[in-house]
Motif scaffolding. Structure first.
Motif, mmCIF file in Angstrom:
data_model
loop_
_atom_site.group_PDB
_atom_site.id
_atom_site.type_symbol
_atom_site.label_atom_id
_atom_site.label_comp_id
_atom_site.label_asym_id
_atom_site.label_seq_id
_atom_site.Cartn_x
_atom_site.Cartn_y
_atom_site.Cartn_z
ATOM 1 N N UNK A 31 0.830 -1.207 0.000
ATOM 2 C CA UNK A 31 0.000 0.000 0.000
ATOM 3 C C UNK A 31 0.864 1.256 0.000
ATOM 4 N N UNK A 32 0.323 2.318 -0.558
ATOM 5 C CA UNK A 32 1.062 3.564 -0.705
ATOM 6 C C UNK A 32 1.562 4.099 0.633
ATOM 7 N N UNK A 33 0.827 3.805 1.687
ATOM 8 C CA UNK A 33 1.158 4.370 2.996
ATOM 9 C C UNK A 33 2.218 3.573 3.732
ATOM 10 N N UNK A 34 2.522 2.379 3.245
ATOM 11 C CA UNK A 34 3.484 1.514 3.935
ATOM 12 C C UNK A 34 4.881 1.666 3.355
ATOM 13 N N UNK A 35 5.838 1.389 4.196
ATOM 14 C CA UNK A 35 7.232 1.380 3.773
ATOM 15 C C UNK A 35 7.692 -0.068 3.675
ATOM 16 N N UNK A 36 8.344 -0.382 2.568
ATOM 17 C CA UNK A 36 8.753 -1.770 2.391
ATOM 18 C C UNK A 36 9.914 -2.115 3.306
ATOM 19 N N UNK A 37 9.793 -3.255 3.967
ATOM 20 C CA UNK A 37 10.869 -3.801 4.790
ATOM 21 C C UNK A 37 10.988 -5.286 4.471
ATOM 22 N N UNK A 38 12.201 -5.779 4.534
ATOM 23 C CA UNK A 38 12.421 -7.182 4.190
ATOM 24 C C UNK A 38 11.632 -8.118 5.095
ATOM 25 N N UNK A 121 4.946 -4.938 -5.620
ATOM 26 C CA UNK A 121 4.132 -4.084 -6.484
ATOM 27 C C UNK A 121 3.439 -3.028 -5.615
ATOM 28 N N UNK A 122 3.580 -1.773 -5.987
ATOM 29 C CA UNK A 122 2.977 -0.695 -5.201
ATOM 30 C C UNK A 122 1.510 -0.511 -5.584
ATOM 31 N N UNK A 123 0.667 -0.406 -4.583
ATOM 32 C CA UNK A 123 -0.753 -0.163 -4.802
ATOM 33 C C UNK A 123 -1.080 1.252 -4.335
ATOM 34 N N UNK A 124 -1.673 2.055 -5.222
ATOM 35 C CA UNK A 124 -1.973 3.440 -4.862
ATOM 36 C C UNK A 124 -3.325 3.849 -5.433
ATOM 37 N N UNK A 125 -3.807 5.003 -5.026
ATOM 38 C CA UNK A 125 -5.151 5.450 -5.365
ATOM 39 C C UNK A 125 -5.384 5.752 -6.824
ATOM 40 N N UNK A 126 -4.310 5.869 -7.612
ATOM 41 C CA UNK A 126 -4.457 6.179 -9.034
ATOM 42 C C UNK A 126 -4.254 4.953 -9.920
ATOM 43 N N UNK A 127 -4.177 3.757 -9.342
ATOM 44 C CA UNK A 127 -4.037 2.544 -10.155
ATOM 45 C C UNK A 127 -5.184 2.437 -11.148
ATOM 46 N N UNK A 128 -4.854 2.143 -12.406
ATOM 47 C CA UNK A 128 -5.875 2.077 -13.444
ATOM 48 C C UNK A 128 -6.963 1.056 -13.128
#
Length: 246
Positions: A31-38, A121-128
């Motif tokens: 999600x757009x609000x999360x930061x990726x961590x291993x 894969x990043x999920x955000x509010x503007x995904x088609x």
């Protein structure tokens, strides 16, 4: 982005199995609000050997899963020669072009599923794809049907009888449409429910003989009388009528 060793695993599987035309693996949706961590990546299972499928087995798996596109595009690795043979993406399928591509590739060769996480894969509010999920996913259903139609018209003959394959692959999409129609009716969206029901009939005319359709027909027949009448039914039957069949 790709996770470490992704391409090595994919290329190794292709080199070891000449009959495999493309591979794919698991992906993490961020999600757009999360930061990726291993630490987000689950520890690989000891039983994570690649799954090798014939093209027909891949189609049957799609059918069992409701004809949902479960191949994460960032993880897909396709043989260059196969991609040239099968052709590129179709511009008339802006939403389901990748889905149709997997069907087409499977008509030419087998498929390898690497049972480990290969991409983020990043999920955000503007995904088609979000636009296609509005109105109970009617646009998504139409694009999935269009992908099957194109596949059956152009490539299905390479792997089986196009007419039978079309029948088998469209049935789960139609049932998904009936489920969506049922949910829309539960929410009072009568016209949207009717549109979804019409789509299901156009997609798979024999849908009217299935249990999900009969359940929807009962709910539609009850109409405004549904709430008082349902209160007279046993609790388990009320739950059955309210929820789509899965």
């Amino acid at each position: 982005w790709l996770l470490p060793n992704t391409l090595q695993l994919s290329i190794g599987l292709l080199e070891q199995n000449p009959d495999i035309g493309f591979t794919y693996g698991k992906a993490i949706e961020l999600p757009d609000t999360d930061r990726f961590e291993s630490s987000l990546i689950p520890h690989p299972s000891q039983q994570s050997a690649p799954m090798l499928l014939t093209g027909m087995e891949f189609l049957r798996l799609l059918q069992r899963e409701g004809m949902i596109n479960f191949v994460p595009t960032p993880t897909a690795v396709v043989r260059t020669q196969l991609q040239k043979t099968a052709g590129g993406y179709r511009p008339d399928l802006p939403h389901s072009g990748d889905f149709e591509m997997w069907l087409r590739l499977a008509a030419h060769a087998g498929v390898g599923f690497i049972q480990t996480y290969q991409a983020v894969s990043r999920r955000h509010g503007a995904n088609m794809h979000l636009d296609y999920l509005r109105d109970a996913g009617l646009a998504d259903l139409r694009q999935r049907k269009a992908a099957v139609d194109v596949f059956c018209e152009t490539a299905a003959h390479r792997i089986g009888d196009p007419s039978r394959l079309r029948h088998a692959l469209l049935r789960p999409i139609a049932i998904d449409g009936v489920h969506s129609a049922s949910r829309a009716l539960n929410e009072g969206q009568v016209e949207l429910s009717a549109q979804l029901a019409r789509f299901a009939q156009e997609c798979f005319p024999r849908i009217r003989t299935t249990q999900p359709w009969m359940r929807l027909a009962i709910k539609r027949a009850l109409g405004d009388l549904a709430p008082p009448l349902m209160s007279l039914f046993p609790a388990h039957l009320r739950r059955t009528l309210r929820r789509p069949l899965h």
